[in-house]
Design an enzyme around this catalytic site. Sequence first.
Site, short mmCIF file in Angstrom:
data_model
loop_
_atom_site.label_atom_id
_atom_site.label_comp_id
_atom_site.label_asym_id
_atom_site.label_seq_id
_atom_site.Cartn_x
_atom_site.Cartn_y
_atom_site.Cartn_z
N HIS A 1 45.90 30.42 35.44
CA HIS A 1 47.18 29.88 35.62
C HIS A 1 47.90 30.04 33.98
O HIS A 1 47.12 30.15 33.26
CB HIS A 1 47.19 28.38 36.00
CG HIS A 1 48.23 27.67 36.11
ND1 HIS A 1 49.14 27.09 34.90
CD2 HIS A 1 48.62 26.94 37.15
CE1 HIS A 1 50.18 26.32 35.59
NE2 HIS A 1 49.94 26.50 36.91
N GLN B 1 42.25 22.80 40.37
CA GLN B 1 42.32 22.89 41.57
C GLN B 1 40.94 22.55 42.20
O GLN B 1 40.65 22.67 43.26
CB GLN B 1 42.83 24.43 41.84
CG GLN B 1 44.12 24.78 41.53
CD GLN B 1 45.27 23.85 42.56
OE1 GLN B 1 44.84 23.40 43.47
NE2 GLN B 1 46.23 23.97 42.06
N LYS C 1 47.24 15.97 41.08
CA LYS C 1 46.90 16.87 42.10
C LYS C 1 45.48 16.19 42.76
O LYS C 1 44.97 16.75 43.82
CB LYS C 1 46.25 18.47 41.50
CG LYS C 1 47.59 19.13 41.19
CD LYS C 1 47.28 20.61 40.39
CE LYS C 1 48.50 21.12 39.91
NZ LYS C 1 48.31 22.51 39.17
N CYS D 1 53.06 30.24 38.82
CA CYS D 1 52.55 30.08 37.35
C CYS D 1 51.41 31.24 36.88
O CYS D 1 50.54 30.86 36.24
CB CYS D 1 52.19 28.91 36.74
SG CYS D 1 53.23 27.53 37.04
C1 LIG Z 1 48.37 23.06 38.25
C2 LIG Z 1 47.56 23.77 37.24
C3 LIG Z 1 47.30 23.73 36.19
C4 LIG Z 1 48.54 22.86 35.29
O1 LIG Z 1 48.57 21.61 35.78
P1 LIG Z 1 49.53 20.62 35.14
O2 LIG Z 1 49.34 19.36 35.93
O3 LIG Z 1 51.02 21.34 35.60
O4 LIG Z 1 49.27 20.39 33.76
C5 LIG Z 1 46.50 24.51 35.42
N1 LIG Z 1 45.67 25.14 36.06
C6 LIG Z 1 45.60 25.39 37.36
C7 LIG Z 1 44.66 26.18 38.14
C8 LIG Z 1 46.64 24.63 38.23
O5 LIG Z 1 46.56 24.64 39.36
#
Ligand SMILES: *Cc1c(COP(=O)(O)O)cnc(C)c1O
Length: 421
Positions: free
Chosen positions: A138, A218, A241, A379
């Site tokens: 990411h 994740q 998340k 991203c």
């Molecule tokens: C969402 C995500 C991030 C970033 O997380 P934030 O909550 O936006 O700081 C980093 N790595 C992975 C694999 C993600 O899915």
Amino acid sequence: MRSNQDTTGKQRSPTRPFDAKGIRAGFPILKQEVRGKPLVYLDNAASAQKPQVVIDTLGRFYSTSYANIHRGIHWLSERATEAYESARADIQHFVGAAEANEIVFVRGTTEAINLVAQTYGRTHVRAGDEILISTMEHHSNIVPWQMLCEATGAVLRVAPINDDGELLLDEFEKLLTPRTKLTAIAHVSNVLGTINPIRRIVELAHSHNVPVLVDGAQAVPHLAVNVQTLDCDFYAFSGHKLFGPTGIGVLYGKAALLETMPPYQGGGHMIQSVTFEKTTYNKVPDRFEAGTPHIAGVVGLGAAVDYVKAIGLDAITAYERELLTYATDRISRMAGVRLIGTAKEKAGVISFVVDGVHPHDLGTFLDNEGIAIRAGHHCAQPLMSRCGVPATARASLAFYNTQEDIDALAAAIHKSIEFFR
Ligand SMILES: *Cc1c(COP(=O)(O)O)cnc(C)c1O
């Protein structure tokens, strides 16, 4: 075994199915209709919805126990401090950390990685040193390292993946050299769903004396994580998340490493004493929590991990695996649909492209059917170019999703193929 326990901790008979519908009933937002259709929420990898218990915990905390923490001498401040520190202990146990002071509260995964890049990185990385990441990272696990490399003259190295979206461990190992100062790898890819073999990656890295940061954003919603079993040096994740509030996340770091790291931001609470001549810093983790933190966010995240723990991550993993198999089967059988990410070990993320339909158009079409997915580069632009696509559509699962959600998704994809033909 956790998978045999229900939310009250009683033994569940091994044949009793996972009660996704009952769980879903505890998420008020999922009861809505959107655009005249029942909401089908399949954008969990972007952010997960919040159960009533988390919403209630936030309301109750603000209604009964809120004040600033650590410095107050009054009753409410003591109560708020207790709630904050007891959430730290809950999260410590959730990820299996040895000590509560190994849990640093930050805004999210992004801030956790930046913290390590700016503090560990600035003290340990010199010109000519190397940081090793992978193709499937990411942007949060790319850009902070690029910034560190720009500031120090270090070099970013990237371990490749195969066409199924699996990390090539042999290539990864070849890139571990005496110049490598740190490797930072996703536990689960937010685009491909690939579950990386972190235990093995840590073994390889440690055999070359290279510390490992794991981007667990994740992973924590889907897999039981134990940082001591993994033996990783840093582990980063986001509350939002994991069914918790936004604006709160966690950096786990081994105490011995955190102790060697200078502060990230200066301000209140991170100090031991301040004079205009010299300031000395507080102990770990307070040293990294400058200013008034997201107190209610921490308390809400504590409630979220307790909630997830009560359902049981082993049961969640097993249920989501079944649902992923079902979804993969339904979607991959459609003519004109191609899956992006076909690793053997996968969590509930399904990226795909449809012949002749741009992912954004597909996303808009599905939205009209009440189905929330994500379309774009997620991203992860370098990964998109490795996969040879500008963007994908992505459906991502949580334990409140059901076969009916997948059926609705499959029917809507089918309808869109007819529509755009
Ligand atoms: C969402 C995500 C991030 C970033 O997380 P934030 O909550 O936006 O700081 C980093 N790595 C992975 C694999 C993600 O899915």
